[in-house]
Enzyme design. Structure first.
Site, PDB file in Angstrom:
ATOM      1  N   SER A 140       0.851  -1.179   0.000  1.00  0.00           N
ATOM      2  CA  SER A 140       0.000   0.000   0.000  1.00  0.00           C
ATOM      3  C   SER A 140       0.886   1.227   0.000  1.00  0.00           C
ATOM      4  O   SER A 140       1.901   1.264   0.711  1.00  0.00           O
ATOM      5  CB  SER A 140      -0.901   0.007   1.234  1.00  0.00           C
ATOM      6  OG  SER A 140      -1.731   1.156   1.260  1.00  0.00           O
ATOM      7  N   HIS A 155     -20.181  12.388   4.004  1.00  0.00           N
ATOM      8  CA  HIS A 155     -20.600  13.496   4.857  1.00  0.00           C
ATOM      9  C   HIS A 155     -20.358  14.845   4.178  1.00  0.00           C
ATOM     10  O   HIS A 155     -20.960  15.849   4.568  1.00  0.00           O
ATOM     11  CB  HIS A 155     -19.861  13.444   6.195  1.00  0.00           C
ATOM     12  CG  HIS A 155     -18.382  13.551   6.085  1.00  0.00           C
ATOM     13  ND1 HIS A 155     -17.602  12.544   5.554  1.00  0.00           N
ATOM     14  CD2 HIS A 155     -17.526  14.546   6.436  1.00  0.00           C
ATOM     15  CE1 HIS A 155     -16.327  12.918   5.598  1.00  0.00           C
ATOM     16  NE2 HIS A 155     -16.259  14.126   6.111  1.00  0.00           N
ATOM     17  N   VAL A 180      -2.402  -3.033  -3.538  1.00  0.00           N
ATOM     18  CA  VAL A 180      -2.700  -4.376  -4.050  1.00  0.00           C
ATOM     19  C   VAL A 180      -2.602  -5.336  -2.867  1.00  0.00           C
ATOM     20  O   VAL A 180      -1.637  -5.317  -2.119  1.00  0.00           O
ATOM     21  CB  VAL A 180      -1.758  -4.802  -5.191  1.00  0.00           C
ATOM     22  CG1 VAL A 180      -2.170  -4.157  -6.503  1.00  0.00           C
ATOM     23  CG2 VAL A 180      -0.298  -4.468  -4.889  1.00  0.00           C
ATOM     24  N   ARG A 181      -3.609  -6.164  -2.689  1.00  0.00           N
ATOM     25  CA  ARG A 181      -3.675  -7.015  -1.505  1.00  0.00           C
ATOM     26  C   ARG A 181      -4.241  -8.390  -1.861  1.00  0.00           C
ATOM     27  O   ARG A 181      -5.000  -8.539  -2.836  1.00  0.00           O
ATOM     28  CB  ARG A 181      -4.537  -6.357  -0.425  1.00  0.00           C
ATOM     29  CG  ARG A 181      -5.928  -5.997  -0.901  1.00  0.00           C
ATOM     30  CD  ARG A 181      -6.644  -5.073   0.066  1.00  0.00           C
ATOM     31  NE  ARG A 181      -7.951  -4.692  -0.452  1.00  0.00           N
ATOM     32  CZ  ARG A 181      -8.150  -3.652  -1.277  1.00  0.00           C
ATOM     33  NH1 ARG A 181      -7.135  -2.901  -1.648  1.00  0.00           N
ATOM     34  NH2 ARG A 181      -9.360  -3.361  -1.722  1.00  0.00           N
ATOM     35  N   HIS A 197      -6.564   7.869 -16.434  1.00  0.00           N
ATOM     36  CA  HIS A 197      -7.652   6.934 -16.727  1.00  0.00           C
ATOM     37  C   HIS A 197      -7.368   6.078 -17.949  1.00  0.00           C
ATOM     38  O   HIS A 197      -7.855   4.943 -18.042  1.00  0.00           O
ATOM     39  CB  HIS A 197      -8.968   7.700 -16.875  1.00  0.00           C
ATOM     40  CG  HIS A 197      -9.539   8.145 -15.567  1.00  0.00           C
ATOM     41  ND1 HIS A 197     -10.287   7.316 -14.766  1.00  0.00           N
ATOM     42  CD2 HIS A 197      -9.443   9.325 -14.894  1.00  0.00           C
ATOM     43  CE1 HIS A 197     -10.653   7.965 -13.669  1.00  0.00           C
ATOM     44  NE2 HIS A 197     -10.147   9.185 -13.728  1.00  0.00           N
ATOM     45  N   HIS A 218       2.587  12.136  -1.137  1.00  0.00           N
ATOM     46  CA  HIS A 218       2.155  13.523  -1.003  1.00  0.00           C
ATOM     47  C   HIS A 218       3.272  14.455  -1.493  1.00  0.00           C
ATOM     48  O   HIS A 218       4.233  14.713  -0.767  1.00  0.00           O
ATOM     49  CB  HIS A 218       1.830  13.852   0.457  1.00  0.00           C
ATOM     50  CG  HIS A 218       0.641  13.144   1.008  1.00  0.00           C
ATOM     51  ND1 HIS A 218      -0.646  13.451   0.620  1.00  0.00           N
ATOM     52  CD2 HIS A 218       0.543  12.138   1.920  1.00  0.00           C
ATOM     53  CE1 HIS A 218      -1.496  12.672   1.281  1.00  0.00           C
ATOM     54  NE2 HIS A 218      -0.798  11.869   2.066  1.00  0.00           N
ATOM     55  N   GLY A 251      -4.587  -5.332  14.542  1.00  0.00           N
ATOM     56  CA  GLY A 251      -3.445  -5.118  15.412  1.00  0.00           C
ATOM     57  C   GLY A 251      -2.168  -4.824  14.667  1.00  0.00           C
ATOM     58  O   GLY A 251      -1.070  -5.151  15.134  1.00  0.00           O
ATOM     59  N   HIS A 265      -2.370   7.349  -4.677  1.00  0.00           N
ATOM     60  CA  HIS A 265      -2.545   6.203  -3.774  1.00  0.00           C
ATOM     61  C   HIS A 265      -2.674   4.948  -4.625  1.00  0.00           C
ATOM     62  O   HIS A 265      -3.290   4.960  -5.700  1.00  0.00           O
ATOM     63  CB  HIS A 265      -3.808   6.375  -2.923  1.00  0.00           C
ATOM     64  CG  HIS A 265      -4.290   5.098  -2.302  1.00  0.00           C
ATOM     65  ND1 HIS A 265      -5.384   4.407  -2.782  1.00  0.00           N
ATOM     66  CD2 HIS A 265      -3.815   4.365  -1.252  1.00  0.00           C
ATOM     67  CE1 HIS A 265      -5.580   3.321  -2.054  1.00  0.00           C
ATOM     68  NE2 HIS A 265      -4.642   3.280  -1.121  1.00  0.00           N
TER      69      HIS A 265
END
Length: 304
Positions: free
Chosen positions: A93, A176, A110-111, A146, A97, A259, A107
């Protein structure tokens, strides 16, 4: 470790190395420092952080491989039947900035997950994507971003890009605020319907596609002059980035719930940020154009 996890882990470590080398080259001065860590409940990772560079104010490119006896809620939301099972999770990950307000924040993630149960074959799935958060966007740059995303998806089906682009637009959304975090890209999760090798190939394409999408934008914009007023606006908009990561981001929630190492999880936050009460840009300014036009989901490739 299963053979599939060994293959995934080797590729992720290589990806981390390649991305860090490319970003160091683009910066020209700063270097990543590495911090290896272990998780008490099982696993660990390799965090790499770059700071105070000529281009990149702060960024992290993190590898982690964690395992445990109970899959956290953030990872089992779409698969509630797997909640509480032993799991393994691996990923890279990154969040970058830049200091220059004309160079977007980027950002990528890949997981890979496996959840097991005695006497049954492990359930596995891939996830990931990449997205762009500009402050002073240029249509050329957003179209390029894109186009790379579409090129990555094209070999896997005509509808893949549109589906994962929409998923990205909907996921990176501050509900929000009723606004998108950035201009999108790709986002997918729970991918296993194509079989392991095809899913693995697509997933690797997404990971490799990040540099193809981001580096040309960095090179075009990193020497663009900027003013203190533009820098102030960048810091203000970074506040929206912080809001999303702390309220909605599943990766942040998974890391904390499992954790993981807090310093590595929260490296995605920018080093400097400004919050202002009910501030709004003047109509017709580039700052107003960001939210009025750029942060609205659209078919960017039709503008290319």
């Amino acid at each position: 470790m299963s053979e599939s996890i060994e293959h995934v882990k080797a590729w992720l470590l290589s990806l981390q190395d390649r991305i860090c080398a490319a970003l160091e080259n683009a910066d020209g001065e700063a270097r990543f420092r590495e911090d290896e860590w272990e998780r008490a409940a099982g696993g660990g990772g390799r965090t790499r952080v770059i700071e105070n560079g000529r281009v990149f104010e702060q960024g992290g490119v993190n590898f982690s491989h964690v395992f445990g006896n109970e899959l956290p809620p953030a990872a089992s939301r779409a698969r509630p039947e797997l909640a509480g099972r032993p799991f393994q999770a691996l990923g890279v990950s990154l969040v970058i900035h830049p200091e220059n307000p004309h160079v977007p924040t980027s950002h990528a993630n890949v997981r890979y997950f496996e959840a097991s149960k005695d006497g049954e074959e492990p359930v596995w799935w891939f996830g990931g994507g990449f997205d762009l958060t500009p402050y002073y966007p240029v249509v050329e740059d957003v179209v390029h971003w894109h186009q790379v995303a579409k090129d990555v998806c094209w070999p896997y089906g005509e509808d893949v890009h549109d589906h994962y682009k929409q998923w990205c637009d909907e996921y990176f959304y501050n509900r929000h605020r009723e606004e998108c975090r950035g201009v999108g890209g790709l986002f997918f999760d729970d991918l296993n319907e194509w079989g392991f090798e095809r899913c693995f190939g697509f997933w690797k394409g997404v990971g490799d596609g990040y540099l193809d999408a981001y580096l040309p934008i960095v090179e075009r914009r990193k020497d663009t002059p900027w003013t203190e007023a533009q820098r102030d606006f960048q810091l203000y908009r970074r506040g929206r980035y912080v809001e999303f990561n702390l309220v909605y981001d599943r990766g942040t929630l998974f890391g904390l719930q499992s954790g993981g190492r807090t310093e590595s999880i929260l490296m995605s936050l920018p080093p400097k940020v400004a919050f202002r009460y009910d501030w709004r840009p003047e109509p017709g300014t580039p700052e107003a154009e960001l939210t009025d036009w750029f942060l609205v989901p659209r078919n960017w490739l039709a503008l290319g």
